[in-house]
Design an enzyme around this catalytic site. Structure first.
Site, PDB file in Angstrom:
ATOM      1  N   HIS A  65       0.834  -1.206   0.000  1.00 56.23           N
ATOM      2  CA  HIS A  65       0.000   0.000   0.000  1.00 56.23           C
ATOM      3  C   HIS A  65       0.872   1.261   0.000  1.00 56.23           C
ATOM      4  O   HIS A  65       0.701   2.149  -0.840  1.00 56.23           O
ATOM      5  CB  HIS A  65      -0.905  -0.020   1.238  1.00 56.23           C
ATOM      6  CG  HIS A  65      -1.778   1.184   1.380  1.00 56.23           C
ATOM      7  ND1 HIS A  65      -3.104   1.196   1.046  1.00 56.23           N
ATOM      8  CD2 HIS A  65      -1.505   2.444   1.836  1.00 56.23           C
ATOM      9  CE1 HIS A  65      -3.615   2.398   1.273  1.00 56.23           C
ATOM     10  NE2 HIS A  65      -2.659   3.173   1.767  1.00 56.23           N
ATOM     11  N   GLU A  66       1.797   1.329   0.942  1.00 56.71           N
ATOM     12  CA  GLU A  66       2.636   2.527   1.031  1.00 56.71           C
ATOM     13  C   GLU A  66       3.533   2.672  -0.186  1.00 56.71           C
ATOM     14  O   GLU A  66       3.828   3.790  -0.626  1.00 56.71           O
ATOM     15  CB  GLU A  66       3.463   2.516   2.321  1.00 56.71           C
ATOM     16  CG  GLU A  66       2.628   2.532   3.602  1.00 56.71           C
ATOM     17  CD  GLU A  66       1.632   3.679   3.679  1.00 56.71           C
ATOM     18  OE1 GLU A  66       1.884   4.730   3.059  1.00 56.71           O
ATOM     19  OE2 GLU A  66       0.588   3.518   4.338  1.00 56.71           O
TER      20      GLU A  66
END
Length: 670
Positions: free
Chosen positions: A461-462
């Site tokens: 995600h990051e």
């Protein structure tokens, strides 16, 4: 000696010279940079020449570079490696930076120049990106009160200064509560815990100088403890501490802070002519109105709650089989859900974790970016702010693209959660600059470091946010990278999570920490089959938080936010065994600043798009379809905020999705 935060950085890739920077450098550097920035703004406002895009809007884009450098370093270390000196500086800087911001928007001659250009915009012969930057600049000044005068203007400045102080205090209170609690575990308390959790607990104890394992309030420790500990008394003790953050009374209690923040936000919105802060805040988002947000959340709430209620009945039956006749409680849910997952999917987190090595998951994220976008990652040795940090140069076809920094491990000096930020954004004006992007996570240390599946998803995600920064290809930094609508910014990050679930990615990179063997096909299939397991719980805890956030800001502010929280949860029929993902006193998304205020829903808004966007890959040539990858970069990742979010998504997909894609992706409808 010259302050290392000021002047040119003669370092590899012009990354901040962290090895030469001392905490004592920040305050004088800020004062110097603020003085310089004020002089630059004043020069633009007082320019005797008639306003043009170049001498006004581009001049604003070029101003404040020294201040940007100082603050990029400071806020990086203040969030990821705090200490008492940095916390004191945060408290000191917050009102000064708020005053500087208010001062800019109070420059009537400057606003007059911008207003004049806005009125002449049809005759200025601007590029599409320039027209967008002019619109955003004008809108930003208006929304910050530049059109206000007299007492209203002074009140707006006072509100913004106080909100800055409250946001800083909220963060520091939360960090203090998180750092100040731990639970020692005796050898008998370790019974039933998997080896990876015992190792992480011992490492956490060692980091605090204690002789023995401990559980802290780091999510990477407390969540697996709640999943695996058969000790109901210890689970309750840990859960109570986790949910009491920011609400323990005394100097670190955030409840009064939240109430004052909500009142000031409402007053701010009314000064600008809006009925509520939610109406003000959502005007610039894809959703546009509080009603549109509520419609989405309610549409998802009903099927999610129905699924959670069915799951609660099954978990209660499992408790009865263990001889526990009490009601299913929040500290029971994860434990019995994990037992149920093992039973139904034969999937044991302890069996899975050795295949999810941190280093291999980093390699997987890089490899997917290489196949999709041609990016290559080369480790580089440069001074960074903590010995846990790592850095890579990102290139494509031999051309420098970015510097990527990863700071992955939990520590007491780091605020909780995970985030991505650009220490330097991509731009071509006033000169070409490549981005310096950092991912900060809170994974448990180990040798090797092993991730839960949720941790691995967080890493992807990051990194999706990081790709949005790294692949940005615009002229002006104000619209580069993640400078987009809040309910659009999570699209690239949530979309990138899908590549973790691609079978060929897991087969190649999910290798056993001890044997090096790839994840067995049977285990891989269990992982994929269990992808939507317990999704009722996950959706309910999220949507409840989003609805409370919206209720706080849509209408008159509550005098007692905790009472309003309780009212909202009662109205929607919140299951008693599930709590909000972020209760008010620890809801940093909403109260540490106003980034996600009225906007916590945006993860779900973006998820509607990410489910649809990944479906476009599957409908084409698969997860690595080159045409779809080119379209994703061309229309979304490279464009930043240079065009309206809806326009960008339509260019990529050709249509806007509805919530059914999300419900289907979460397994809440067939």
């Amino acid at each position: 000696m010259t302050n290392p935060l000021l002047g040119a950085w003669d370092t590899p890739f012009a990354v901040a010279p962290f090895d030469r920077i001392d905490d004592a450098d920040f305050a004088p550097a800020l004062e110097t940079a603020l003085t310089l920035a004020r002089a630059e703004i004043a020069a633009i406002a007082e320019d005797p020449e008639a306003p043009t895009f170049a001498n006004t809007i581009e001049a604003l884009e070029a101003s404040g570079k020294a201040l940007d450098k100082v603050l990029s370093v400071f806020f990086t270390v203040a969030g990821a490696d705090s200490n008492p000196a940095r916390q004191a500086l945060q408290r000191d800087f917050a009102p000064k930076l708020s005053a500087y911001s208010s001062w800019i928007y109070a420059q009537k001659p400057l606003f007059a120049r911008i207003e004049g250009l806005w009125k002449q915009r049809e005759t200025l012969e601007l590029s599409d990106e320039q027209a967008r930057v002019l619109m955003l600049t004008h809108r930003g000044f208006v929304r910050h009160g530049a059109a206000l005068n007299g007492a209203e203007e002074a009140r707006m400045q006072a509100i913004m200064a106080r909100l800055a102080e409250l946001g800083t205090a909220f963060t520091q209170n939360l960090l203090a509560d998180e750092a100040g609690w731990h639970m020692k575990l005796g050898e008998d308390d370790l019974v039933g815990l998997p080896d990876f959790l015992i190792r992480s607990a011992r490492a956490a104890g060692a980091e605090k100088g204690l002789d023995g394992p401990i559980i802290t309030l780091s999510r990477s420790l407390i969540v697996p403890f709640l999943q695996f500990s058969p000790r109901r008394d210890l689970r309750k003790r840990a859960f109570d501490a986790w949910t009491a953050r920011g609400a323990n009374g005394g100097d670190t209690d955030n409840r009064g802070n939240a109430a004052e923040t909500l009142a000031l936000r409402h007053e701010r919105a009314q000064l600008l002519g809006y009925d509520s802060f939610a109406a003000f805040k959502l005007e610039t988002e894809m959703a546009k109105t509080p009603g549109a947000v509520r419609d989405l959340l309610v549409q998802v709430w009903e099927p999610a709650k129905a699924q959670a209620d069915r799951d609660a009945e099954l978990l209660t039956e499992m408790m009865r089989e263990d001889g526990i006749n009490a009601d299913l409680a929040p500290w029971d849910w994860r434990y019995y859900a994990e037992k149920r997952r093992q039973a139904e999917h034969d999937l044991d987190e302890a069996e899975l974790k050795p295949y999810l090595q941190l280093n291999r998951m980093i390699e997987a994220a890089f490899a997917c970016a290489n196949r999709l976008f041609g990016l290559e990652f080369r480790p580089v040795q440069i001074p960074l702010y903590h010995h846990d940090c790592r850095a890579w140069e990102v290139t494509r076809g031999g051309e420098h693209i970015a510097v990527f920094i990863g700071d992955y491990f939990a520590r007491a000096s780091k605020r909780s959660g995970a985030w991505c930020s650009a220490m330097r954004g991509q731009a071509k004006f006033p000169e070409k600059q490549g981005p310096v992007v950092i991912n900060v996570c809170n994974f448990a240390k180990g040798d090797p470091a092993l991730l839960s599946y949720d941790d691995a998803r967080t890493l992807f995600h990051e990194f999706g946010h990081a790709l949005h920064q790294m692949l940005s290809d615009v002229t002006y930094e104000s619209v580069s990278g993640t400078s987009v609508a809040r309910d659009f910014v999570e699209l690239p990050s949530q979309l990138y999570e899908h590549w973790l679930e691609v079978p060929e990615v897991l087969r190649e990179f999910a290798t056993h920490a001890e044997t090096g063997a790839p994840m067995p096909q049977a285990l891989l299939q269990k992982v994929l089959d269990a992808a939507t397991f317990d999704m009722g719980f996950q959706t309910v805890e999220y949507v409840a938080s989003a609805l409370v956030d919206l209720s706080f800001h849509d209408g008159a502010p509550p005098a007692d936010p905790m009472a309003r929280q309780a009212e909202v949860l009662a109205e929607i029929g919140m299951p008693e065994a599930i709590t909000m993902r972020h209760a008010t006193p620890q809801f940093a998304h909403v109260f540490a600043g106003d980034g996600y205020s009225s906007g916590y829903y945006s993860y779900m808004w973006s998820e509607v798009m990410d489910a649809d966007a990944f479906a476009s890959f599957e409908e084409a040539g698969g997860a690595f379809d080159p045409e779809r990858a080119r379209a994703l970069e061309q229309h979304i990742l490279s464009r930043g905020g240079s065009a309206d979010a809806e326009e960008l998504y339509l260019a990529f997909r050709g249509q806007l999705p509805d919530a059914r894609a999300l419900l289907k992706g979460r397994g809440l409808v067939s």
